[in-house]
Design an enzyme around this catalytic site. Sequence first.
Site, PDB file in Angstrom:
ATOM      1  N   GLY A 198       7.976  27.450 -10.232  1.00  0.00           N
ATOM      2  CA  GLY A 198       8.877  26.163  -9.745  1.00  0.00           C
ATOM      3  C   GLY A 198      10.086  26.703  -8.908  1.00  0.00           C
ATOM      4  CB  CYS A 199      12.398  29.538  -9.323  1.00  0.00           C
ATOM      5  SG  CYS A 199      13.221  29.042 -10.872  1.00  0.00           S
ATOM      6  CB  ILE A 200       8.946  28.062  -4.452  1.00  0.00           C
ATOM      7  CG1 ILE A 200       8.971  26.523  -4.511  1.00  0.00           C
ATOM      8  CG2 ILE A 200       7.798  28.771  -4.950  1.00  0.00           C
ATOM      9  CD1 ILE A 200       8.079  25.723  -3.784  1.00  0.00           C
TER      10      ILE A 200
END
Lengths: 100, 409
Positions: free
Chosen positions: A98-100
């Site tokens: 999710g941490c893109i």
Amino acid sequence: MTTAELQRDADGHLANRADWNEQVARDIAIEEGLEALTDRHWLVINFMRKEFDARGDAPSIRKLTKESGVDTKELYALFPKGPAKKAAKIAGLPKPKGCI
Amino acid sequence: MKKLLILGAGTAGTMMLNKLSTALDAREWQITIVDEFETHYYQPGFLFIPFGIYSRRDVVKPKRDFFPPGSSVVMSGIDRIDAAENRVLLSNGMVLGYDFLIIATGAKIRPDQTEGLQDAEWRKSIFDFYTIEGACALADFFKRWEGGRLVVNVAEMPIKCPVAPLEFVFLADWYFTERGMRDKVDIHFVTPLPGAFTKPKASSILGDFLDRKNIRLTTEFAIGRVENASKSIVSWDEIEIPFDVLVTIPTNMGDEAIERSGLGDELHFVPTDKHTLRSEAHENIFVIGDATNLPSSKAGSVAHFQADILTENLLAAIEDRPLRASFDGHANCFIESGFGKGVLIDFNYDTEPLPGKFPLPGVGPFSLLEETKMNHYGKIMFRWMYWNFLLKGLELPIESNMSMAGKRW
């Protein structure tokens, strides 16, 4: 082998989950500027490991808040700056997708 | 008759309706599309409204103009999807059964997710530009504003069109320069990301742009609340940033109907296979566009590339063949950088934006990761392409999966 010598991925997270143990977690926590791991830290770390085993990805902050029993405010107090990323690193997991 | 049901008539749903109306035999298949709103908004145009470049009438058209003749259209909200029974319950009381379902219910901003965001200062000194109402209100505000601290804050990732907040600060720099008051405006970009953008190479180039344009950057700021009385945003770890006007990109979430149906993740996005675009939970449900939980950008170009893949895979699923088409996360974004120039980026799940020429290798006319006037014209021209080609499901001269031709690495 010391924790500093363990193989890491491009994000500095452990490359092999098998290398992880509680001492390694404590060493990475120190690298991340945390002084000591309390029961509350462990609650988050264990929740993350369980989630990763179940779903193949480390949970987001929103999911942590909703399901771990630790609210967002406390998550930031426990793991300053980026709780999801920092807790994943200490838990020996790759950076959450999710941490893109 | 077999039934194909499409939920949502935005960019993705409308494209799928057009493509499948051609691809499926009308004697065998009844296609129905459901949406609660009559108006189609060209969302990429919202960015230009606060600066008086576009107005409301430049970004709206009736949805019906883009449906093929004879389409079955139901105007209603969605109560919930009953996937176990292959049916959808609508807010108007209707129940629609399906053999195959396409979820294209999109994403929307949720200012209610941040404490104090929708409070006393909302639409007075706090604005969004991801809704037509917010963008128009901000245009009115800027016309009369005499300067001060302009803070642009992204609340939480992922957001629709991740480059839009950066484009906003570039355009603000241009707008206030043209008005002869740039020295009176302190522009401050505040993001939860570790850099200016999600992808490292583009992030460093765009970060340099911020420097050159004298725009302040604060990274890794996770907003916890807004203090309305003192006009400041406060992070979860108690860092406080004061503002005179706050432009917020609030948390983006999927539709409430997805949550009511038990089909979503914590942000109500539907867990979707990142290559086949099939729902992870149900074999006869496919998902496209902003409604998915895919690690690709939430943008019209991405939905467009997905539409080709989804058409192929849906036809395969109908005939019980294996799903061979594979989405690679391809995104293609024109980034307005102000003063009549733009930057173009092209990337996918595995390959970062790279420099080069696009779409014709070595020729262009567009330049990747470089600031040119031609890239700006591309962005302006794209609105015409969107209304006349893209929504109608017609072919554009760009491959669905990313190409390395013409790129330097």
